[in-house]
Design an enzyme around this catalytic site. Structure first.
Site, PDB file in Angstrom:
ATOM      1  CG  HIS A 106      42.954  34.951  41.178  1.00  0.00           C
ATOM      2  ND1 HIS A 106      43.830  35.537  42.072  1.00  0.00           N
ATOM      3  CD2 HIS A 106      42.868  35.799  40.129  1.00  0.00           C
ATOM      4  CE1 HIS A 106      44.230  36.694  41.589  1.00  0.00           C
ATOM      5  NE2 HIS A 106      43.666  36.878  40.401  1.00  0.00           N
ATOM      6  CB  VAL A 107      45.130  29.946  45.458  1.00  0.00           C
ATOM      7  CG1 VAL A 107      46.299  29.464  44.615  1.00  0.00           C
ATOM      8  CG2 VAL A 107      45.430  29.793  46.937  1.00  0.00           C
ATOM      9  CE1 TYR A 108      45.749  38.163  45.233  1.00  0.00           C
ATOM     10  CE2 TYR A 108      43.795  36.767  45.172  1.00  0.00           C
ATOM     11  CZ  TYR A 108      44.477  37.891  44.758  1.00  0.00           C
ATOM     12  OH  TYR A 108      43.891  38.764  43.878  1.00  0.00           O
ATOM     13  CG  HIS A 138      40.013  36.918  36.420  1.00  0.00           C
ATOM     14  ND1 HIS A 138      41.094  36.389  35.751  1.00  0.00           N
ATOM     15  CD2 HIS A 138      40.521  37.597  37.493  1.00  0.00           C
ATOM     16  CE1 HIS A 138      42.212  36.738  36.384  1.00  0.00           C
ATOM     17  NE2 HIS A 138      41.890  37.473  37.432  1.00  0.00           N
ATOM     18  CG  ASN A 177      45.456  37.755  32.617  1.00  0.00           C
ATOM     19  OD1 ASN A 177      45.273  38.948  32.432  1.00  0.00           O
ATOM     20  ND2 ASN A 177      46.565  37.292  33.162  1.00  0.00           N
ATOM     21  NE  ARG A 178      43.730  43.083  33.542  1.00  0.00           N
ATOM     22  CZ  ARG A 178      44.271  42.473  34.603  1.00  0.00           C
ATOM     23  NH1 ARG A 178      44.958  41.345  34.457  1.00  0.00           N
ATOM     24  NH2 ARG A 178      44.110  42.980  35.814  1.00  0.00           N
ATOM     25  CG  ASP A 197      48.469  41.967  37.637  1.00  0.00           C
ATOM     26  OD1 ASP A 197      48.473  40.731  37.422  1.00  0.00           O
ATOM     27  OD2 ASP A 197      47.434  42.649  37.700  1.00  0.00           O
ATOM     28  CD  GLU A 214      46.280  35.155  38.655  1.00  0.00           C
ATOM     29  OE1 GLU A 214      45.400  35.234  37.771  1.00  0.00           O
ATOM     30  OE2 GLU A 214      46.823  36.148  39.170  1.00  0.00           O
TER      31      GLU A 214
END
Length: 346
Positions: free
Chosen positions: A175-177, A104, A78-79, A245, A309
């Site tokens: 970070h799987v979608y 990330h 993340n940020r 998000d 996540e």
């Protein structure tokens, strides 16, 4: 099973591909580059097999997408706002990778590294990675492991561990979608239950701009199952980032024996339960997937995959006041984060 791709990665060596299988014929594939989840093929009750994960057609295509598809993220998922934080009274500046902010782990995060394969069996693989002192601006040397297990109750179990020789924030995730419909469809028609009482509002850059907010009476209340589309883009907090998000502080408070989320495909043939020892989940509805390479000739479109996540809340190094464990890892202690995605054919 371990195989080598004919294509070469950025380090000039072939990608190593690993296939895991369980007693119910679930097949999961991974690669060593980024310790990345490539595919999860789930048998359904009608005898068909459904692909549950987003992915590219070939290993080398992963280097040509910026959505972090299936990759291991570190040192800090993340940020980090303005690419800096204060640690033990000193300011630490890390490498920016999203404007002035770090996303990330920086421009050369763990998703862009070859992880070594430490061991591999029919249903388990262990990857390791060394990150030197100063890597992407972070202090101290870090040693990480990522263990993937495919269990016989159809769980993809992901356990990250790390140690450091200097204090450093550590926040590893995958970070799987997911698209449980098994096609390039709109995941906003999936049903989601997310057992969280609070979420974290962010600005248009994904940076928290106020404290945690109660989900009650908002579009962020998924405590009872609802379709993602039901309240989609219905408020300013979503509109700033084109959908969901956002970090959600979980009710389970790190108890990995409790399910923290459930997802159902639009046709209700496949369900997924999520378990994690992490304090929070970032729910991302794929708001900027447009143009991302897929397994077909047609790239992914916006909202065709969702990510859950497991992690600390975004920008946690700058917010020690938040009600979660300390994100700073110190020498002599070990970071451990376990997340399991369990698939249930209905």
């Amino acid at each position: 099973m371990l195989t080598s791709s004919s294509a070469l990665a950025a380090d000039g060596q072939p990608y190593q591909l690993i296939t895991l299988r369980n007693a119910h014929n679930v097949v999961v594939t991974l690669m060593d580059w980024g310790a990345t989840l490539l595919s999860a093929r789930i048998p359904l009750q009608d005898g068909s097999v459904r692909e549950a994960l987003l992915g590219c057609a070939e290993p080398e295509q992963y280097a040509r997408q910026s959505a972090f598809l299936g990759a291991s993220i570190g040192r800090y998922a993340n940020r980090i706002a303005n690419s800096r934080f204060t640690l033990d009274g000193a300011t630490v500046n890390v490498e920016p990778s999203q404007g002035e902010h770090q996303l990330h782990g920086g421009p050369q995060g763990f998703d862009k590294r070859r992880w070594a394969i430490a061991s591999q069996a029919a249903a388990e693989v262990v990857f390791t990675l060394f990150s030197a002192d100063g890597d992407q601006g972070f202090p101290g040397a870090l040693q990480a492991t990522a263990t993937y297990r495919l269990t016989d109750d159809n769980r993809i179990s992901i356990e990250y561990r790390a140690t450091v020789d200097k204090a450093c924030p550590v926040n590893l995730t995958n970070h799987v979608y997911f698209n449980l419909d098994g096609a390039q469809t709109d995941v906003r028609h999936h049903t989601l239950q997310l057992l969280a009482d609070a979420y974290l509002p962010v600005d248009s850059s994904g940076i928290p701009h106020e404290g945690l907010k109660d989900v009650t009476g908002t579009s962020f209340d998924f405590r009872k199952p609802k379709t993602v589309v039901r309240d989609f883009l219905s408020d300013a907090d979503q509109q700033k980032v084109n959908g969901y998000d956002h970090g959600f502080l979980l009710q389970a408070k790190g108890d990995a024996s409790q399910a923290v989320a459930h997802v159902w495909s639009q046709d209700k043939k496949l369900q997924m339960a999520v378990y994690t020892s992490a304090p929070a989940i970032q729910f991302y509805s794929g708001n900027f997937l447009e143009g991302t390479l897929s397994r077909t000739a047609q790239p992914y479109a916006t909202w065709q995959g969702l990510a859950l996540e497991s992690e600390f809340l975004p920008d946690s190094p700058n917010h020690p006041e938040w009600p979660q464990p300390d994100c700073i890892l110190r020498p002599g202690t070990e970071y451990v984060s376990l997340t399991e995605y369990q698939f249930i054919a209905l």
